[in-house]
Design an enzyme around this catalytic site. Structure first.
Site, PDB file in Angstrom:
ATOM      1  N   ARG A 140       8.512  21.700 -21.427  1.00  0.00           N
ATOM      2  CA  ARG A 140       7.871  21.157 -22.862  1.00  0.00           C
ATOM      3  C   ARG A 140       7.225  22.248 -23.669  1.00  0.00           C
ATOM      4  O   ARG A 140       7.511  22.242 -24.889  1.00  0.00           O
ATOM      5  CB  ARG A 140       6.818  20.319 -22.561  1.00  0.00           C
ATOM      6  CG  ARG A 140       7.084  18.965 -21.747  1.00  0.00           C
ATOM      7  CD  ARG A 140       5.646  18.286 -21.272  1.00  0.00           C
ATOM      8  NE  ARG A 140       5.971  16.910 -20.682  1.00  0.00           N
ATOM      9  CZ  ARG A 140       4.909  16.203 -19.990  1.00  0.00           C
ATOM     10  NH1 ARG A 140       3.702  16.881 -20.200  1.00  0.00           N
ATOM     11  NH2 ARG A 140       5.169  14.978 -19.685  1.00  0.00           N
TER      12      ARG A 140
ATOM     13  N   ASN B  40      12.998  47.653 -17.350  1.00  0.00           N
ATOM     14  CA  ASN B  40      12.708  46.685 -18.414  1.00  0.00           C
ATOM     15  C   ASN B  40      11.278  46.581 -18.692  1.00  0.00           C
ATOM     16  O   ASN B  40      10.400  46.450 -17.704  1.00  0.00           O
ATOM     17  CB  ASN B  40      13.207  45.216 -17.958  1.00  0.00           C
ATOM     18  CG  ASN B  40      12.484  44.163 -19.044  1.00  0.00           C
ATOM     19  OD1 ASN B  40      12.537  44.211 -20.176  1.00  0.00           O
ATOM     20  ND2 ASN B  40      12.259  42.946 -18.306  1.00  0.00           N
ATOM     21  N   GLY B  41      11.086  46.755 -20.049  1.00  0.00           N
ATOM     22  CA  GLY B  41       9.410  46.928 -20.293  1.00  0.00           C
ATOM     23  C   GLY B  41       9.120  48.013 -20.997  1.00  0.00           C
ATOM     24  O   GLY B  41       9.725  48.581 -21.933  1.00  0.00           O
TER      25      GLY B  41
ATOM     26  N   THR C 245       5.627  20.872 -17.654  1.00  0.00           N
ATOM     27  CA  THR C 245       5.202  21.404 -18.507  1.00  0.00           C
ATOM     28  C   THR C 245       5.496  22.578 -19.213  1.00  0.00           C
ATOM     29  O   THR C 245       5.405  22.991 -20.455  1.00  0.00           O
ATOM     30  CB  THR C 245       3.377  21.824 -17.923  1.00  0.00           C
ATOM     31  OG1 THR C 245       2.842  20.653 -17.510  1.00  0.00           O
ATOM     32  CG2 THR C 245       2.828  22.338 -19.124  1.00  0.00           C
TER      33      THR C 245
ATOM     34  N   CYS D 276      14.393  43.867 -22.287  1.00  0.00           N
ATOM     35  CA  CYS D 276      15.536  44.520 -21.651  1.00  0.00           C
ATOM     36  C   CYS D 276      16.093  43.470 -20.671  1.00  0.00           C
ATOM     37  O   CYS D 276      15.328  42.632 -19.957  1.00  0.00           O
ATOM     38  CB  CYS D 276      15.635  45.664 -21.140  1.00  0.00           C
ATOM     39  SG  CYS D 276      15.190  47.073 -22.550  1.00  0.00           S
TER      40      CYS D 276
ATOM     41  N   LEU E 189      17.173  46.127 -25.161  1.00  0.00           N
ATOM     42  CA  LEU E 189      16.634  45.829 -26.385  1.00  0.00           C
ATOM     43  C   LEU E 189      15.814  46.840 -26.900  1.00  0.00           C
ATOM     44  O   LEU E 189      14.728  47.285 -26.198  1.00  0.00           O
ATOM     45  CB  LEU E 189      15.537  44.536 -25.976  1.00  0.00           C
ATOM     46  CG  LEU E 189      14.963  44.083 -27.534  1.00  0.00           C
ATOM     47  CD1 LEU E 189      16.009  43.656 -28.537  1.00  0.00           C
ATOM     48  CD2 LEU E 189      13.983  42.969 -26.952  1.00  0.00           C
TER      49      LEU E 189
END
Length: 585
Positions: free
Chosen positions: A319, A75-76, A316, A2, A51
C-alpha cells in the site's frame, strides 16, 4: 542505489556461465542505469549496475586496490570516506568514489575494517591472492541484499531477489549488520551497539544534544555530485528533514554545483488537503516544490510492477510502496538522482500510535529495539526498492548510526506518551526542534499527530485497493487459502490478491520465507499486541486499530499539547505520512 550481483566459487567458468551472469545482472539494470560492469577471476564473477551519485566520471566498478589483487563491487554511500582516506596515506586511489576506500581498508585492517565505515552499503570483496571473499551489509539494512547457495557449491549475492531466485537451491535475506566470509562459511555480526542487547539506557534527555545529532545526520547526507531533493509530505519527519536540509544547504559542495535552493517532492490523490499541508511547509521553507497527482486507478494499474520491484506480499508495504513508486518515476524524469527521506523516526522514538499503550518504559524500549531490527523487512525495503526501480537513491538520516546511538541511549522514560503532561508521540523529537527564536517549522506541523499509511475508514486509495481485490478473489478462493498458502496464510482478499501476484514472480519456497508475518495492530510487533486485551480482536495494520488513541478519540478530551492553542490542534489535517506521499483520510 546501485545493483550488485556476485557468483562466487561456481564450478563453471565457461562463456555460457558468463553470459548467464550478465543476463541476471541486467535484471538489476533499473538500479544503476549509468554503467554496467562485469569482472571475472577464475570461478568467481562480480557484476555491477551503477547509479552514479559521487564521482560520476571515474567511479565505475568493480573498484580495485593498487595492484588489482583486491576487487570490490559496492552498493551504497560511505559518508566518512574523506576521513578514511587520510588514514590511508600510503595508498593510491584510482577514483574519487566514496567507495574506493573499501579495498584499501581491507589491505590495512582485514575484515575488521567494516565497522569503520559510516554509511549505507552492501558489498562483495574478492581477494584474488587466495580466492577468498567477504560480503557485508550496512548496520540497519538500508541497502537491500540477498544471499543464495547453488547445488555446485557456489555462493550468490544480489541486491534484489530477482537476481538469484531462479538459479539457487536456497536463498534468503542477508542479515543487516553482518559479514559473511568464504573462510568461515558463515555469518558474523559486526554491528554491536549498546542498544542491541535491549538493556534499558539511562542517559538524561538533552534536547540540544538530540537536535545537533540529527542535524549532523542530515548534513552528512548532502554529499552528492548530482541534482537532489527531499521527499516532503507535510508530516513531522519529512518536514524536519526538509527544514534542516534547507537551513544548511548553502555553502555545501552540492549548493555550489547545483544551487542553494532546495527542491521538494510530494505525491497524493487529486484534491487532497494533505497536498496543501506539504505545500504549506514548502512555502515556509522556501523550497521549489513539485506536486504530483495520481488516481486510485493509476495505483491499481501499477500493483504488479510494484510487487515485482519491492519483492514482498506484505499488505502495508505494498500500500505504501505504490504511491512512492509512482512518485519516484516522476522525480527521475526531472533529472534528479537522489532524495533525502524521513524513514525510521517512528521506530526509534515510539511514534506509532500503539505506543500510547506501552505499559512502562522497559516495554517501550524493547519494542523500539525490535522495530529497528526489523526495518530492513519493511520501511527500508520500501524506500530502497520503490526508488531504485527508477534509478533514484533514497537517503535516510534518521537511520544514521551515530544518531541512533544518541537517540537509543536516552532514558526511555522521556519517550513515554503522557497525555496529562501534554506529551504526545515523538515528544522528545518535537521538543528538540521547538525553537522560538528561529523556528524550524510552524507549530501545528511540529506537533501534528502521527498517522501512518494505513487502510483506515475514508482512505479512498485503500478502499479502492480492497474493492479491486474483491473483484479478483472470491469467497471460495478464501476458503482454501490455508491449503494454497500454508505459510503466512492471507486472511483478507487484498492479502490473497497480492500473494497470487508475488508467487507468480517468485514461486520458490525460499522467496515466500523472506516476507515477515504475524499478528499486528497499527504496525506493532506481535509482542506489543499484548499491551491491550481489546487489540487481540482487532488485528489490523491501520493506525486506527489502536482504539482509543487516534485523534478522533481525543475530541472529548483536553488538548494534549502544552503551549499549543486548541484551535491550532483542531486545524491540523489528519494525514498519512510516507515521506513525500500525502493521502487524506
Amino acid at each position: 542505489m546501485c545493483g550488485i550481483l556476485a557468483v562466487l566459487g561456481c564450478s563453471d567458468d565457461s562463456q555460457a556461465k558468463r553470459v548467464r551472469v550478465l543476463e541476471l545482472s541486467r535484471r538489476l539494470k533499473h538500479r544503476g542505469p549509468d554503467w554496467s560492469g562485469l569482472y571475472q577471476h577464475r570461478d568467481s564473477y562480480l557484476a555491477h549496475q551503477r547509479l552514479a551519485i559521487v564521482d560520476p566520471a571515474s567511479g565505475d566498478q568493480p573498484l580495485f586496490n593498487e595492484d588489482k589483487s583486491v576487487a570490490v563491487t559496492v552498493n551504497g554511500e560511505i559518508y566518512n570516506h574523506e576521513e578514511l582516506r587520510k588514514k590511508l596515506v600510503n595508498h593510491k586511489f584510482r577514483t574519487g568514489s566514496d567507495c574506493d576506500v573499501i579495498a584499501h581498508l581491507y589491505e590495512e585492517y582485514g575484515e575488521d575494517f567494516v565497522d569503520m565505515l559510516d554509511g549505507i552499503f552492501s558489498f562483495v570483496l574478492l581477494d584474488t591472492r587466495d580466492n577468498s571473499f567477504i560480503v557485508a551489509r550496512d548496520a540497519i539494512g538500508v541497502t537491500s541484499l540477498y544471499i543464495g547457495w547453488g547445488l555446485d557449491g557456489s555462493v550468490w549475492i544480489s541486491s534484489e531477489m530477482k537476481g538469484l531466485n531462479d538459479d539457487c537451491e536456497h536463498f534468503e535475506t542477508f542479515p543487516p549488520g553482518h559479514l559473511y566470509t568464504s573462510k568461515s562459511r558463515g555469518f558474523r555480526r559486526w554491528y554491536n551497539p549498546p542498544w542491541f542487547s535491549e538493556s534499558i539506557p539511562s542517559v538524561p534527555y538533552d534536547p540540544l544534544v538530540l537536535r545537533r545529532a540529527f542535524e549532523n545526520a542530515v548534513i552528512k547526507r548532502l554529499m552528492t555530485d548530482v541534482p537532489f531533493g527531499v521527499l516532503l509530505s507535510g508530516g513531522l519527519d519529512s518536514s524536519l528533514v526538509a527544514s534542516i536540509t534547507a537551513r544548511y544547504l548553502a555553502g555545501t559542495k552540492a549548493a555550489k554545483q547545483w544551487g542553494s535552493q532546495l527542491h521538494s517532492f510530494c505525491v497524493g490523490l487529486e484534491g487532497s488537503p494533505d497536498l496543501k499541508a506539504a505545500k504549506e511547509v514548502a512555502d515556509y521553507l522556501g523550497t521549489v516544490h513539485h506536486e504530483f497527482h495520481f488516481t486510485v486507478q493509476d495505483g491499481i494499474d501499477a500493483i504488479e510492477d510494484v510487487i515485482y520491484h519491492i519483492e514482498t506480499y506484505d499488505v502495508t508495504t505494498i500500500r505504501a510502496s505504490t504511491p512512492m513508486f509512482l512518485m519516484s518515476r516522476k522525480i527521475k524524469s526531472l533529472g534528479v538522482k537522489m532524495v533525502i527521506s524521513g524513514e525510521g523516526s517512528d521506530e526509534i522514538f515510539g511514534g506509532y500510535l500503539y505506543f500510547h499503550k506501552a505499559p512502562n518504559k522497559e516495554e517501550l524500549h524493547r519494542e523500539t529495539c525490535h522495530k529497528i531490527k526489523a526495518l530492513h523487512q519493511y520501511d527500508c525495503l520500501r524506500a530502497n526498492k520503490a526508488t531504485s526501480a527508477w534509478g533514484l537513491e533514497a537517503r535516510v538520516p534518521f537511520l544514521d548510526i551515530e544518531f541512533i546511538n544518541v537517540a537509543m541511549s536516552i532514558d526511555p522514560e522521556s519517550k513515554m506518551i503522557k497525555k496529562d503532561q501534554g506529551r504526545i508521540e515523538k515528544w522528545i523529537l518535537r521538543k528538540a526542534f521547538d525553537d522560538e527564536e528561529r523556528p524550524y517549522l510552524p507549530k501545528h506541523i511540529l506537533y501534528r499527530q502521527k498517522e501512518q499509511f494505513s487502510d483506515g475508514v475514508g482512505y479512498s486509495w485503500i478502499d479502492g485497493l480492497k474493492a479491486h481485490a474483491a473483484k479478483n478473489v472470491t469467497d471460495k478462493m478464501m476458503l482454501n487459502a490455508s491449503y494454497i498458502f500454508p505459510h503466512n496464510t492471507p486472511t483478507t482478499k487484498e492479502a490473497y490478491y497480492y500473494r497470487m501476484i508475488f508467487e507468480r514472480f517468485f514461486p520458490q519456497n525460499s522467496a515466500r520465507l523472506t516476507v515477515p508475518g504475524g499478528a499486528s495492530v497499527a504496525c506493532s510487533t506481535a509482542k506489543a499486541v499484548e499491551w491491550d486485551v481489546v487489540w487481540k480482536n482487532n488485528l489490523d495494520p491501520s493506525g486506527r486499530a489502536a482504539l482509543g488513541v487516534h485523534l478522533s478519540a481525543y475530541d472529548a478530551e483536553a488538548p494534549l499539547i502544552s503551549n499549543v492553542p486548541s484551535k491550532v490542534i483542531d486545524s491540523i489535517p489528519r494525514m498519512v505520512e510516507v515521506p513525500g506521499v500525502a493521502i487524506h483520510t
